[in-house]
Design an enzyme around this catalytic site. Structure first.
Site, PDB file in Angstrom:
ATOM      1  N   TRP A   1       3.566   7.936   3.387  1.00 21.31           N
ATOM      2  CA  TRP A   1       2.805   7.944   4.631  1.00 21.31           C
ATOM      3  C   TRP A   1       1.406   7.377   4.456  1.00 21.31           C
ATOM      4  CZ3 TRP A   1       5.192   7.404   8.797  1.00 21.31           C
ATOM      5  CH2 TRP A   1       6.430   8.022   9.018  1.00 21.31           C
TER       6      TRP A   1
ATOM      7  N   ASP B   1      -4.746  12.771   7.291  1.00 24.13           N
ATOM      8  CA  ASP B   1      -3.493  12.834   8.042  1.00 24.13           C
ATOM      9  C   ASP B   1      -2.818  14.147   7.663  1.00 24.13           C
ATOM     10  OD1 ASP B   1      -0.941  12.699   9.033  1.00 24.13           O
ATOM     11  OD2 ASP B   1      -0.389  10.841   8.005  1.00 24.13           O
TER      12      ASP B   1
ATOM     13  N   LYS C   1       5.862  19.055  13.573  1.00 24.28           N
ATOM     14  CA  LYS C   1       6.200  19.869  12.404  1.00 24.28           C
ATOM     15  C   LYS C   1       5.694  21.304  12.593  1.00 24.28           C
ATOM     16  CE  LYS C   1       5.734  15.433  10.398  1.00 24.28           C
ATOM     17  NZ  LYS C   1       7.050  15.009  10.153  1.00 24.28           N
TER      18      LYS C   1
HETATM   19  C1  LIG Z   1       2.345  12.750   7.066  1.00 24.68           C
HETATM   20  C2  LIG Z   1       2.881  11.931   8.193  1.00 24.68           C
HETATM   21  N1  LIG Z   1       2.083  11.007   8.758  1.00 24.68           N
HETATM   22  C3  LIG Z   1       2.513  10.246   9.791  1.00 24.68           C
HETATM   23  C4  LIG Z   1       3.784  10.382  10.286  1.00 24.68           C
HETATM   24  C5  LIG Z   1       4.219   9.511  11.429  1.00 24.68           C
HETATM   25  O1  LIG Z   1       4.257  10.277  12.552  1.00 24.68           O
HETATM   26  P1  LIG Z   1       4.822   9.726  13.953  1.00 24.68           P
HETATM   27  O2  LIG Z   1       6.292   9.505  13.768  1.00 24.68           O
HETATM   28  O3  LIG Z   1       4.497  10.844  14.874  1.00 24.68           O
HETATM   29  O4  LIG Z   1       4.100   8.475  14.291  1.00 24.68           O
HETATM   30  C6  LIG Z   1       4.645  11.343   9.737  1.00 24.68           C
HETATM   31  C7  LIG Z   1       6.010  11.526  10.277  1.00 24.68           C
HETATM   32  O5  LIG Z   1       6.819  12.251   9.794  1.00 24.68           O
HETATM   33  C8  LIG Z   1       4.181  12.127   8.665  1.00 24.68           C
HETATM   34  O6  LIG Z   1       4.962  13.049   8.104  1.00 24.68           O
END
Ligand SMILES: Cc1ncc(COP(=O)(O)O)c(C=O)c1O
Length: 361
Positions: A102, A173, A197
């Site tokens: 991520w 994040d 989550k």
């Molecule tokens: C740590 C993290 N950041 C970003 C995201 C991306 O999120 P989204 O699908 O809501 O754009 C996720 C998705 O699982 C994630 O776990």
């Protein structure tokens, strides 16, 4: 139904009492004869829901008064763009720690907006992955901000210490760790998290931002991603995801009734310890993250004999243990055990894993 445990990484299971309350209120909210999702976001009734949710979140996370809480659309990935558009001047650079998939995706997006200094912050020692020592990062004291992902949902790597940035705004994040343990908000410039989550259903994204970082968006920033406009309009510049906001409010109340974030942290530690201890004593399953960086929320594990993967997934599903397949980029299995997962769910998983091991050794 009640014996079904959903280990999905997100959208993840929500607390049963929250779902029951939402069901009870679905078509007739507070005797109004309509659903909360049918109310105007500007109605006094919905404003009351929205205000209460923010107040409860502020209480749960002990958010200081000089921080705004924004209820946005766009998910974590929306924030991968919003952060540089709001915080990165064209003539400066930002430091990005990469600890998994991520944070790597955040880098890919941020690179569209400016100079991104990528710091690879995971190393392998004796077959185990761990976060590197902060003294090796060489953070730029003049960077516009430092970005990191305290819990890598795919890789199962969690950083429990908050990086020291010596005054450079820290952006996190927290999509898969927010509300799982207490955090000192004052150490951060911006925290963002997709809701799906530990907060509520997908479609809502929380941003917590220190006041002094507002007002710096690039002129080309779409208004819906502009933190300043969102803050000025109290997250109602465009129609917010009202039902998700309401559900998040129910989750916050559930957490408060449970005793708050410290209480849920104790449960999270118990769940994670049980599962990692079981994996460690087995020579049938493995996890390759060093003890100090093992995620409490997302536990990836692999069967030593990968030819048994399909049988494991089929039989676990038959045993009402859902969504254990690891992310396609890393394979194996992953048990996501967010706040809403009861200890009994983890115990049921361990019982199944034991049985599967005995039958397939
Ligand atoms: C740590 C993290 N950041 C970003 C995201 C991306 O999120 P989204 O699908 O809501 O754009 C996720 C998705 O699982 C994630 O776990």
């Amino acid at each position: 139904m009640s014996g079904v445990y959903n280990f999905c990484a997100g959208p993840a299971m929500l607390p049963k009492p929250v779902m029951a309350k939402a069901q009870e209120e679905l078509v007739n909210w507070q005797g109004l004869g309509v659903s909360v999702m049918e109310l105007s976001h500007r109605s006094p009734e919905f404003i009351a829901v929205a205000t209460q949710a923010e107040q409860d979140l502020r209480e749960l996370l002990n958010i200081p008064d000089n921080y705004k809480v924004l209820f946005c659309h766009g998910g974590g990935r929306g924030q991968f763009s919003a952060v540089p558009m709001n915080l990165l001047p064209k003539d400066n650079s930002a430091d990005y720690l990469v600890t998994g998939s991520w944070s790597k995706s955040a880098v890919a997006e941020a690179k569209h907006y400016g100079d991104i200094n990528v710091i690879e912050a995971v190393e392998e020692h004796n077959g185990e992955k761990c976060v590197t020592c902060p003294t090796t990062w060489g953070l730029n004291p003049d960077a516009a901000y430092v970005h990191y992902c305290p819990n890598e949902t795919v890789d199962g790597i969690e950083m429990f210490d908050v990086p020291e940035t010596n005054g450079v705004p820290l952006v996190a994040d927290m999509s898969s760790t927010i509300l799982s343990r207490p955090i000192d908000i004052s150490k951060f410039g911006v925290i963002y998290a997709g809701a799906q989550k530990n907060i509520g259903p997908s479609g809502l994204t929380l941003v917590i931002i220190r006041d002094d970082l507002l007002g710096n968006a690039r002129k080309t920033t779409p208004a819906v991603l502009d933190y300043t406009i969102t803050a000025e309009k109290e997250s109602m510049f465009n129609t917010p995801p009202t039902y998700a906001w309401y559900l998040a409010g129910l989750v916050f109340q559930w957490l408060k009734n449970l005793g708050g974030v410290s209480a849920v942290e104790a449960k999270n530690i118990e769940k994670a310890q049980k599962l990692y201890q079981f994996i460690d004593q087995s020579d049938f399953y493995i996890n390759t993250i060093s003890a100090e960086n093992r995620s409490r929320m997302n536990v990836p594990f692999w069967l030593k004999d990968e030819s048994l993967n399909n049988a494991f997934l089929q039989q676990s599903e038959d045993a009402d243990l859902l969504a254990l397949k690891g992310h396609r980029s890393v394979g194996g299995m992953r048990a996501s055990i967010y706040n809403a997962m009861p200890v009994e769910g983890v115990e049921a998983l361990i019982t199944f894993m034991k049985k599967f091991e005995q039958e397939n050794k």
